[in-house]
Design a protein around this motif. Structure first.
Motif, PDB file in Angstrom:
ATOM      1  N   THR A   1      33.012  56.943  88.670  1.00 30.47           N
ATOM      2  CA  THR A   1      34.208  57.464  88.007  1.00 30.47           C
ATOM      3  C   THR A   1      34.562  56.746  86.710  1.00 30.47           C
ATOM      4  OG1 THR A   1      35.798  55.997  89.133  1.00 30.47           O
ATOM      5  CG2 THR A   1      35.125  57.999  90.308  1.00 30.47           C
ATOM      6  N   GLY A   2      33.939  55.594  86.449  1.00 34.85           N
ATOM      7  CA  GLY A   2      34.254  54.845  85.238  1.00 34.85           C
ATOM      8  C   GLY A   2      35.367  53.835  85.412  1.00 34.85           C
ATOM      9  N   ALA A   3      35.985  53.796  86.595  1.00 33.04           N
ATOM     10  CA  ALA A   3      37.068  52.848  86.850  1.00 33.04           C
ATOM     11  C   ALA A   3      36.856  52.207  88.223  1.00 33.04           C
ATOM     12  CB  ALA A   3      38.421  53.538  86.807  1.00 33.04           C
ATOM     13  N   PRO A   4      37.056  50.894  88.332  1.00 28.57           N
ATOM     14  CA  PRO A   4      36.859  50.235  89.626  1.00 28.57           C
ATOM     15  C   PRO A   4      37.959  50.578  90.620  1.00 28.57           C
ATOM     16  CG  PRO A   4      37.750  48.684  88.032  1.00 28.57           C
ATOM     17  CD  PRO A   4      37.462  49.957  87.283  1.00 28.57           C
ATOM     18  N   GLU A   5      37.704  50.259  91.888  1.00 31.46           N
ATOM     19  CA  GLU A   5      38.703  50.488  92.917  1.00 31.46           C
ATOM     20  C   GLU A   5      39.950  49.649  92.647  1.00 31.46           C
ATOM     21  OE1 GLU A   5      39.041  50.842  97.749  1.00 31.46           O
ATOM     22  OE2 GLU A   5      37.477  49.550  96.938  1.00 31.46           O
ATOM     23  N   VAL A   6      41.103  50.231  92.944  1.00 30.78           N
ATOM     24  CA  VAL A   6      42.384  49.549  92.804  1.00 30.78           C
ATOM     25  C   VAL A   6      42.961  49.309  94.192  1.00 30.78           C
ATOM     26  CG1 VAL A   6      44.763  49.821  91.980  1.00 30.78           C
ATOM     27  CG2 VAL A   6      42.847  50.414  90.483  1.00 30.78           C
ATOM     28  N   VAL A   7      43.602  48.173  94.376  1.00 28.47           N
ATOM     29  CA  VAL A   7      44.152  47.796  95.677  1.00 28.47           C
ATOM     30  C   VAL A   7      45.608  48.239  95.754  1.00 28.47           C
ATOM     31  CG1 VAL A   7      44.589  45.904  97.295  1.00 28.47           C
ATOM     32  CG2 VAL A   7      42.622  45.791  95.721  1.00 28.47           C
TER      33      VAL A   7
ATOM     34  N   ARG B   1      44.827  39.021 100.042  1.00 29.40           N
ATOM     35  CA  ARG B   1      44.097  37.825  99.613  1.00 29.40           C
ATOM     36  C   ARG B   1      42.598  37.956  99.894  1.00 29.40           C
ATOM     37  NH1 ARG B   1      45.019  31.990  99.209  1.00 29.40           N
ATOM     38  NH2 ARG B   1      43.102  30.908  99.816  1.00 29.40           N
ATOM     39  N   GLU B   2      42.252  38.459 101.069  1.00 32.97           N
ATOM     40  CA  GLU B   2      40.840  38.595 101.431  1.00 32.97           C
ATOM     41  C   GLU B   2      40.139  39.637 100.566  1.00 32.97           C
ATOM     42  OE1 GLU B   2      37.974  39.519 105.312  1.00 32.97           O
ATOM     43  OE2 GLU B   2      40.151  39.328 105.562  1.00 32.97           O
ATOM     44  N   ILE B   3      40.809  40.767 100.328  1.00 31.09           N
ATOM     45  CA  ILE B   3      40.218  41.820  99.505  1.00 31.09           C
ATOM     46  C   ILE B   3      39.997  41.327  98.078  1.00 31.09           C
ATOM     47  CG2 ILE B   3      40.669  44.073  98.458  1.00 31.09           C
ATOM     48  CD1 ILE B   3      42.162  44.800 101.095  1.00 31.09           C
ATOM     49  N   VAL B   4      41.034  40.709  97.504  1.00 27.43           N
ATOM     50  CA  VAL B   4      40.911  40.211  96.133  1.00 27.43           C
ATOM     51  C   VAL B   4      39.870  39.104  96.062  1.00 27.43           C
ATOM     52  CG1 VAL B   4      42.117  39.009  94.272  1.00 27.43           C
ATOM     53  CG2 VAL B   4      43.236  40.904  95.470  1.00 27.43           C
TER      54      VAL B   4
ATOM     55  N   ASN C   1      37.274  43.650  87.028  1.00 27.39           N
ATOM     56  CA  ASN C   1      38.705  43.694  86.779  1.00 27.39           C
ATOM     57  C   ASN C   1      39.398  44.084  88.077  1.00 27.39           C
ATOM     58  OD1 ASN C   1      38.331  43.243  83.974  1.00 27.39           O
ATOM     59  ND2 ASN C   1      37.861  45.402  83.713  1.00 27.39           N
ATOM     60  N   ILE C   2      40.554  43.497  88.321  1.00 26.84           N
ATOM     61  CA  ILE C   2      41.252  43.742  89.579  1.00 26.84           C
ATOM     62  C   ILE C   2      42.690  44.144  89.281  1.00 26.84           C
ATOM     63  CG2 ILE C   2      42.032  42.731  91.765  1.00 26.84           C
ATOM     64  CD1 ILE C   2      39.671  40.748  91.490  1.00 26.84           C
ATOM     65  N   LEU C   3      43.127  45.197  89.937  1.00 27.55           N
ATOM     66  CA  LEU C   3      44.515  45.631  89.838  1.00 27.55           C
ATOM     67  C   LEU C   3      45.041  45.873  91.245  1.00 27.55           C
ATOM     68  CD1 LEU C   3      46.951  46.537  88.083  1.00 27.55           C
ATOM     69  CD2 LEU C   3      45.988  48.854  88.157  1.00 27.55           C
ATOM     70  N   VAL C   4      46.151  45.233  91.553  1.00 27.91           N
ATOM     71  CA  VAL C   4      46.847  45.453  92.823  1.00 27.91           C
ATOM     72  C   VAL C   4      48.188  46.096  92.490  1.00 27.91           C
ATOM     73  CG1 VAL C   4      47.717  44.429  94.961  1.00 27.91           C
ATOM     74  CG2 VAL C   4      45.766  43.372  93.780  1.00 27.91           C
TER      75      VAL C   4
ATOM     76  N   ARG D   1      55.491  45.625  89.683  1.00 25.00           N
ATOM     77  CA  ARG D   1      54.932  45.178  90.966  1.00 25.00           C
ATOM     78  C   ARG D   1      53.406  45.276  90.985  1.00 25.00           C
ATOM     79  NH1 ARG D   1      57.839  48.631  95.404  1.00 25.00           N
ATOM     80  NH2 ARG D   1      57.645  50.224  93.765  1.00 25.00           N
ATOM     81  N   THR D   2      52.792  44.791  89.927  1.00 26.36           N
ATOM     82  CA  THR D   2      51.336  44.802  89.833  1.00 26.36           C
ATOM     83  C   THR D   2      50.799  43.387  89.663  1.00 26.36           C
ATOM     84  OG1 THR D   2      51.339  45.071  87.417  1.00 26.36           O
ATOM     85  CG2 THR D   2      51.293  47.091  88.765  1.00 26.36           C
ATOM     86  N   ILE D   3      49.608  43.166  90.223  1.00 20.56           N
ATOM     87  CA  ILE D   3      48.840  41.945  89.981  1.00 20.56           C
ATOM     88  C   ILE D   3      47.583  42.372  89.243  1.00 20.56           C
ATOM     89  CG2 ILE D   3      47.612  39.992  91.008  1.00 20.56           C
ATOM     90  CD1 ILE D   3      49.359  40.424  93.537  1.00 20.56           C
ATOM     91  N   SER D   4      47.269  41.718  88.146  1.00 17.44           N
ATOM     92  CA  SER D   4      46.075  42.081  87.396  1.00 17.44           C
ATOM     93  C   SER D   4      45.234  40.854  87.086  1.00 17.44           C
ATOM     94  CB  SER D   4      46.447  42.807  86.098  1.00 17.44           C
ATOM     95  OG  SER D   4      47.322  42.017  85.313  1.00 17.44           O
ATOM     96  N   VAL D   5      43.931  41.055  87.188  1.00 17.04           N
ATOM     97  CA  VAL D   5      42.953  40.042  86.786  1.00 17.04           C
ATOM     98  C   VAL D   5      42.033  40.726  85.782  1.00 17.04           C
ATOM     99  CG1 VAL D   5      41.107  38.487  87.502  1.00 17.04           C
ATOM    100  CG2 VAL D   5      43.048  38.905  89.035  1.00 17.04           C
ATOM    101  N   ARG D   6      42.048  40.238  84.565  1.00 10.79           N
ATOM    102  CA  ARG D   6      41.277  40.865  83.486  1.00 10.79           C
ATOM    103  C   ARG D   6      40.022  40.041  83.227  1.00 10.79           C
ATOM    104  NH1 ARG D   6      46.648  42.020  82.743  1.00 10.79           N
ATOM    105  NH2 ARG D   6      47.142  44.032  81.764  1.00 10.79           N
ATOM    106  N   ARG D   7      38.877  40.586  83.642  1.00  9.94           N
ATOM    107  CA  ARG D   7      37.606  39.893  83.478  1.00  9.94           C
ATOM    108  C   ARG D   7      36.793  40.468  82.319  1.00  9.94           C
ATOM    109  NH1 ARG D   7      36.003  36.950  88.152  1.00  9.94           N
ATOM    110  NH2 ARG D   7      37.742  35.531  88.531  1.00  9.94           N
TER     111      ARG D   7
END
Length: 248
Positions: A48-54, A65-68, A77-80, A105-111
């Motif tokens: 789809t061009g976009a990673p899974e979002v939690v 915590r375990e998923i991230v 890249n991670i978005l919760v 209410r989002t957590i983001s990790v930009r890699r």
């Protein structure tokens, strides 16, 4: 795993620069990783061009915590979304560069964010009370590589405020309209702009708003052409749709 990473891997194998066993190790978690309580879709970005979002709501702090923690091993890249302060504290122990947006209410990790688009998505909010949904949409859109312009507090109760920002809104490639109460702003903008309008009803409003149902029905019944509607408070879904349009 995204298409470009996969392409480099296959090219490396073809050129004899990457050993086959090393390539197999890179692919061993495709198409998904079973964590027991969750199946992490490592193949989604390829499809789809976009990673899974939690989606954080309904999950425990330990589950998030375990998923991230696993997703960090994939250098993605991670978005919760719908994340709590406690979830953020747990994620930050694993990843100090994680960023929390308390309003959205989002957590983001930009890699490895994609390059930001020249064109932009306009996110237009009727009132300040709609800002949590606006922020969720904005964080999602930026994580997907979009330039974002936010126009807030321009609802129909003071519609002259909207007219003062029309040039900026009309310059967007897609427009997200976030409104509670009776949700009239989506119809108004649908009749003023020649761009796709993605309406997001919010649960903001007094009793007869029915937690956003009144705004949802108003938007679904819009007589303005070019208006589509996502679920109540679904800033994430609106941003994903707008991002696809903006990247066409």
């Amino acid at each position: 795993m995204d298409k470009e990473t996969l392409r480099r891997l296959l090219t490396g194998v073809s050129a004899g620069e990457v050993p086959v066993d090393e390539a197999l190790a890179s692919l061993e978690d495709l198409p998904f990783k079973d964590l027991g309580m969750a199946l992490i879709d490592n193949h989604r970005e390829v499809r789809t061009g976009a990673p899974e979002v939690v989606y954080g709501a309904g999950k425990t702090v330990g589950q998030v915590r375990e998923i991230v923690g696993y997703m960090l091993t994939r250098d993605a890249n991670i978005l919760v979304t719908r994340a709590t302060e406690d979830m953020y504290a747990a994620v930050r122990e694993l990843c100090p560069e994680a960023v929390y947006n308390p309003l959205g209410r989002t957590i983001s990790v930009r890699r490895r964010l994609p390059a930001e688009t020249d064109s932009y998505i306009a996110i237009v909010a009727a009132g300040t009370s709609d800002l949590p949904v606006v922020e969720e949409a904005a964080e999602t859109a930026r994580m997907l590589g979009n330039r974002v312009e936010q126009i807030t507090d321009v609802g129909v109760a003071g519609i002259h405020r909207l007219f003062a920002r029309l040039d900026l809104i009309r310059g967007a490639k897609a427009v997200i309209v976030v409104a509670g109460m009776e949700g009239a702003l989506a119809s108004v903008l649908g009749g003023l702009v020649a761009k796709p309008v993605i309406a997001v009803p919010t649960s903001v409003g007094y009793g007869a708003n029915f937690g956003g149902l009144a705004a949802l029905l108003s938007m679904l019944n819009s007589c303005a052409s070019g208006v589509s509607v996502v679920n109540i408070d679904n800033g994430y879904g609106a941003a994903c749709c707008a991002s696809m349009i903006n990247h066409l």
